[in-house]
Scaffold this motif. Sequence first.
Motif, PDB file in Angstrom:
ATOM      1  N   MET A 195      -5.542   4.017  -1.676  1.00  0.00           N
ATOM      2  CA  MET A 195      -5.793   5.305  -1.027  1.00  0.00           C
ATOM      3  C   MET A 195      -5.571   6.428  -2.029  1.00  0.00           C
ATOM      4  O   MET A 195      -4.555   6.457  -2.728  1.00  0.00           O
ATOM      5  CB  MET A 195      -4.895   5.466   0.190  1.00  0.00           C
ATOM      6  CG  MET A 195      -5.283   4.544   1.337  1.00  0.00           C
ATOM      7  SD  MET A 195      -4.007   4.400   2.606  1.00  0.00           S
ATOM      8  CE  MET A 195      -2.847   3.310   1.773  1.00  0.00           C
ATOM      9  N   GLU A 197      -5.724  10.671  -2.464  1.00  0.00           N
ATOM     10  CA  GLU A 197      -5.772  11.958  -1.782  1.00  0.00           C
ATOM     11  C   GLU A 197      -6.607  12.936  -2.593  1.00  0.00           C
ATOM     12  O   GLU A 197      -6.569  12.928  -3.822  1.00  0.00           O
ATOM     13  CB  GLU A 197      -4.361  12.504  -1.571  1.00  0.00           C
ATOM     14  CG  GLU A 197      -3.511  11.599  -0.690  1.00  0.00           C
ATOM     15  CD  GLU A 197      -2.108  12.147  -0.455  1.00  0.00           C
ATOM     16  OE1 GLU A 197      -1.778  13.207  -1.028  1.00  0.00           O
ATOM     17  OE2 GLU A 197      -1.344  11.498   0.285  1.00  0.00           O
ATOM     18  N   PRO A 209      -2.815  16.615   2.004  1.00  0.00           N
ATOM     19  CA  PRO A 209      -4.174  16.349   1.510  1.00  0.00           C
ATOM     20  C   PRO A 209      -5.235  16.826   2.487  1.00  0.00           C
ATOM     21  O   PRO A 209      -5.053  16.763   3.700  1.00  0.00           O
ATOM     22  CB  PRO A 209      -4.207  14.819   1.387  1.00  0.00           C
ATOM     23  CG  PRO A 209      -3.213  14.352   2.402  1.00  0.00           C
ATOM     24  CD  PRO A 209      -2.116  15.384   2.400  1.00  0.00           C
ATOM     25  N   VAL A 212      -8.355  11.884   2.538  1.00  0.00           N
ATOM     26  CA  VAL A 212      -7.790  10.637   2.028  1.00  0.00           C
ATOM     27  C   VAL A 212      -8.912   9.618   1.943  1.00  0.00           C
ATOM     28  O   VAL A 212      -9.535   9.272   2.955  1.00  0.00           O
ATOM     29  CB  VAL A 212      -6.655  10.105   2.920  1.00  0.00           C
ATOM     30  CG1 VAL A 212      -6.138   8.774   2.372  1.00  0.00           C
ATOM     31  CG2 VAL A 212      -5.517  11.108   3.024  1.00  0.00           C
ATOM     32  N   THR A 214     -10.251   5.792   0.944  1.00  0.00           N
ATOM     33  CA  THR A 214      -9.807   4.406   0.807  1.00  0.00           C
ATOM     34  C   THR A 214     -10.817   3.625  -0.016  1.00  0.00           C
ATOM     35  O   THR A 214     -12.022   3.630   0.291  1.00  0.00           O
ATOM     36  CB  THR A 214      -9.638   3.740   2.187  1.00  0.00           C
ATOM     37  OG1 THR A 214      -8.663   4.466   2.943  1.00  0.00           O
ATOM     38  CG2 THR A 214      -9.169   2.307   2.040  1.00  0.00           C
ATOM     39  N   SER A 223     -13.527   7.553   4.228  1.00  0.00           N
ATOM     40  CA  SER A 223     -12.696   8.722   3.990  1.00  0.00           C
ATOM     41  C   SER A 223     -12.236   9.285   5.331  1.00  0.00           C
ATOM     42  O   SER A 223     -12.919   9.142   6.342  1.00  0.00           O
ATOM     43  CB  SER A 223     -13.475   9.818   3.247  1.00  0.00           C
ATOM     44  OG  SER A 223     -13.908   9.378   1.981  1.00  0.00           O
TER      45      SER A 223
END
Length: 254
Positions: A195, A197, A209, A212, A214, A223
Motif C-alpha cells: 500500500m 499513500e 493521505p 491509498v 494497493t 485505489s
Amino acid sequence: MNKIALTIIASIITFGLQAETVDQVIEQARAYLGSEKALKSVNTIQYKGRVIDADGTESGKIFLQFKRPNLQRLELDSASNVETTGVNGFEGWRERIDKENPMRSGVMVLPPTQVQYLIANARENLNFFDGPKTTPGGKIELEGSEKIRGKDGWKVLFQYPGGLTYTRFFDKKTGALIATESGTPNQDAATLPTMVEDGAMEVSGIKFPKEVKTYNGDELVRSVVFDEIKVNDPIDDSIFDFPAIPSRIPTTKP
C-alpha cells in the motif's frame, strides 16, 4: 574481564543502540504527520471516500470509522450490495445487504483470529505508528535500511499477537511513509499487497493521505480516494455492536 562478560556488555550496548534507533525512526515518522499533542488527542477518525479499480472505474463508496481504544466499522457500498464489517473490542461481525434480492442478505459472526486482526488494525490507525505499544505482546523492530520506490528508507516491522504484521518503509530524510506491506501467518511473501499513500489532507493538525493505492508487485490493484476525513467527531459505541437484522435489511430496491 573475561570473554563472556565482554559479550554480555556488547549485547547490552547493541540492544540499547538499536532500541534508540527504532525510537528515533518512529519519532521522526510521527513528527512528519503532526505534533505529539495533535496525535495523542485523537479519539475518533472517520473517512469517506471512493474505491477506484485499476482501470479507473469507480466500483463503490467507502465509509470507515475508528474509535479508541480498538473499535472499527467499515462500510463498502457497491452497485450490488452493501457490506459492513464491525468490531467492538471483543466480538466482530460482517453484514451483507443484497440490493437485488434482500432475502440473500445476512449477518455472520467473525472468527476470533479475524477479530484480533481488526482490533490490531484499529489500534494501528488510531495510534500513528505506536499501535504495538498499546497492545500486550506487540512490538516494533528495526530491520535495517532498504531502497524502495526510488527512496532510501528505514524498514520497520510492526508485530501483533496472532501473527499479524505490518512492514513499513520510512523515508530516511523526512520520516514520511513510503510503503506498507501487511501479512498474516502462512501467507506467501510474494503475495503480500503493498500500500502506497499519495497526496495529503491536513485535518486537526495531522497529515492524512488523500489516496491509498494497493499494488501486487508493480501492478496497481485498486485505489481508495478520500473525499472527507473527520477527527474527533462524536461516534456512538452502539454502531460497532452486532446489528439488529430486521431493521437493516431493505424491503425494496434502492
